[in-house]
Design an enzyme around this catalytic site. Structure first.
Site, PDB file in Angstrom:
ATOM      1  N   SER A 184      19.173 -72.555-154.617  1.00 28.62           N
ATOM      2  CA  SER A 184      20.342 -72.151-155.398  1.00 28.62           C
ATOM      3  C   SER A 184      20.899 -73.382-156.096  1.00 28.62           C
ATOM      4  O   SER A 184      20.710 -74.514-155.630  1.00 28.62           O
ATOM      5  CB  SER A 184      21.413 -71.545-154.486  1.00 28.62           C
ATOM      6  OG  SER A 184      22.650 -71.405-155.160  1.00 28.62           O
ATOM      7  N   TYR A 197      26.473 -71.276-147.034  1.00 30.35           N
ATOM      8  CA  TYR A 197      25.368 -70.940-147.941  1.00 30.35           C
ATOM      9  C   TYR A 197      24.902 -72.184-148.692  1.00 30.35           C
ATOM     10  O   TYR A 197      23.697 -72.477-148.758  1.00 30.35           O
ATOM     11  CB  TYR A 197      25.832 -69.858-148.914  1.00 30.35           C
ATOM     12  CG  TYR A 197      24.855 -69.509-150.002  1.00 30.35           C
ATOM     13  CD1 TYR A 197      23.796 -68.632-149.754  1.00 30.35           C
ATOM     14  CD2 TYR A 197      24.992 -70.023-151.284  1.00 30.35           C
ATOM     15  CE1 TYR A 197      22.900 -68.291-150.760  1.00 30.35           C
ATOM     16  CE2 TYR A 197      24.099 -69.693-152.296  1.00 30.35           C
ATOM     17  CZ  TYR A 197      23.061 -68.833-152.028  1.00 30.35           C
ATOM     18  OH  TYR A 197      22.171 -68.504-153.029  1.00 30.35           O
ATOM     19  N   ASN A 198      25.840 -72.927-149.278  1.00 29.50           N
ATOM     20  CA  ASN A 198      25.483 -74.130-150.020  1.00 29.50           C
ATOM     21  C   ASN A 198      24.790 -75.150-149.120  1.00 29.50           C
ATOM     22  O   ASN A 198      23.821 -75.800-149.529  1.00 29.50           O
ATOM     23  CB  ASN A 198      26.733 -74.764-150.635  1.00 29.50           C
ATOM     24  CG  ASN A 198      27.350 -73.897-151.722  1.00 29.50           C
ATOM     25  OD1 ASN A 198      26.709 -72.985-152.228  1.00 29.50           O
ATOM     26  ND2 ASN A 198      28.594 -74.174-152.073  1.00 29.50           N
ATOM     27  N   ALA A 200      23.034 -74.549-146.362  1.00 32.01           N
ATOM     28  CA  ALA A 200      21.690 -74.076-146.029  1.00 32.01           C
ATOM     29  C   ALA A 200      20.740 -74.280-147.204  1.00 32.01           C
ATOM     30  O   ALA A 200      19.588 -74.704-147.020  1.00 32.01           O
ATOM     31  CB  ALA A 200      21.739 -72.601-145.642  1.00 32.01           C
ATOM     32  N   LYS A 201      21.206 -74.007-148.408  1.00 28.91           N
ATOM     33  CA  LYS A 201      20.357 -74.172-149.586  1.00 28.91           C
ATOM     34  C   LYS A 201      20.080 -75.656-149.875  1.00 28.91           C
ATOM     35  O   LYS A 201      18.978 -76.010-150.313  1.00 28.91           O
ATOM     36  CB  LYS A 201      21.006 -73.516-150.804  1.00 28.91           C
ATOM     37  CG  LYS A 201      21.101 -71.997-150.709  1.00 28.91           C
ATOM     38  CD  LYS A 201      19.736 -71.342-150.562  1.00 28.91           C
ATOM     39  CE  LYS A 201      19.822 -69.826-150.652  1.00 28.91           C
ATOM     40  NZ  LYS A 201      18.499 -69.165-150.508  1.00 28.91           N
TER      41      LYS A 201
END
Length: 341
Positions: A184, A197-198, A200-201
């Site tokens: 992402s 989320y950030n 993990a990406k």
């Protein structure tokens, strides 16, 4: 501080910067030739075995159609068998040589191993692994009510691709295959409400960059970094602060997110083309690339911009206010241009 460290601190940064300046013209020329070559020569995947996780909807679904048009044999993996079979039927009509459906949860190591084993048992080979399954969150970190809200995202977005790659890598080495992972732009842009989320990406980006070094020329690796894209996630399906999956689906012209949405079909097409051309990174839409410069040279500008735009009024980001005020939402996303209703 030792003497050697002191010398390196003083000498290495300016000498490395000077070397980069001197090498930049040559590197640019090489990149141009590589880019031209990739447009002229790309991989033929007719009859090759392509495994796509998270292929029951969104980017994964449309990547399946892109490969189908090229005559590939598809292994479609997700948790929703009914939707997978619908995608499989459409892929066959679009030209896939064969389609095999496997139900699996990519957060479970055993499921990942079973999916790879079943693929090899069915076709005897694996040519492309598409790590696309993902999850998202939309809450401030300090609002977390249950830590399973954190692990649920990381299990899918980080450990899922790692598990799949671990079991697939020996087979990909034998076919000189390729891996694509959906990361992402959040891996380098600090969008508020998406800290887990950030993170993990960003971990996935670094993991596959490192694996590219370790694997050498035997396995190609492409990292897809889409911006906000129309999908189940941007329409309301995500992990909440209690660790629960919510399905508060919006209409397709009522997206969640701080910027205009890219169409799923466009992202999938760019991803597959980049994969077949051997690109290291595919950023879609391309304008997100500019944030890399800000991250390196002016990180405080990005921090200020996102804090002002998306933290000051978290219930309605300023970009959404602007879209509504100017009626641009209807111009950018008219229902007649959105496919797949």
């Amino acid at each position: 501080m030792g003497l050697l460290e002191l010398v390196l601190n003083v000498v290495l940064p300016p000498s490395a910067a000077l070397s980069l300046v001197l090498l930049w013209p040559l590197l640019t020329i090489l990149d141009v030739f590589r880019w031209m070559f990739s447009w002229l020569v790309h991989e033929n995947v007719r009859g090759k075995v392509i495994l796509i996780t998270g292929s029951s909807s969104g980017i994964g679904e449309h990547m399946a159609y892109e490969y189908a048009r090229r005559g590939a044999r598809l292994v479609l993996v997700a948790r929703r068998e009914d939707q997978l079979r619908a995608v499989a039927d459409r892929a066959i009509t679009k030209g896939a040589s064969d389609v095999h459906v496997l139900v699996g949860d990519m957060t479970k190591e055993d499921d990942c191993k079973s999916v790879i084993d079943a693929t090899i048992h069915k076709y005897g080979r694996l040519d492309h692994l598409i790590n696309n399954a993902g999850n998202n969150n939309s809450f401030f970190f300090e609002d977390t009510q249950d830590t399973k809200a954190l692990t649920a995202v990381v299990d899918t977005d980080f450990w899922g691709p790692v598990y799949m790659t671990y079991f697939a890598l020996p087979h990909l080495r034998r076919t000189y295959g390729k891996i694509l992972v959906t990361a992402s732009v959040g891996s380098y842009i600090a969008f508020p409400r998406e800290s887990i989320y950030n993170g993990a990406k960003a971990g996935i980006l670094q993991f596959f960059d490192t694996l590219r070094v370790e694997a050498g020329d035997t396995v190609g690796i492409t990292v897809l970094m889409p911006g906000f894209t129309e999908s189940e996630g941007t329409r309301g399906k995500m992990i909440n602060e209690n660790g629960e999956m919510i399905f508060n689906q919006k209409k397709r012209d009522e997206h969640f997110g701080p910027s205009p949405m890219a169409f799923t079909e466009e992202v999938a097409k760019a991803a597959v083309k980049g994969m077949l051309r051997g690109q290291r990174y595919v950023i879609v839409p391309f304008y997100y690339s500019v944030f890399l410069l800000y991250r390196v040279f002016a990180p405080e500008v990005m921090e200020w911009m996102f804090r002002f735009g998306f933290v000051s009024h978290p219930e309605k980001p300023r970009s959404k206010q602007a879209l509504e005020a100017t009626n641009a939402q209807k111009v950018l996303y008219p229902k007649s241009t959105l496919k797949g209703e």
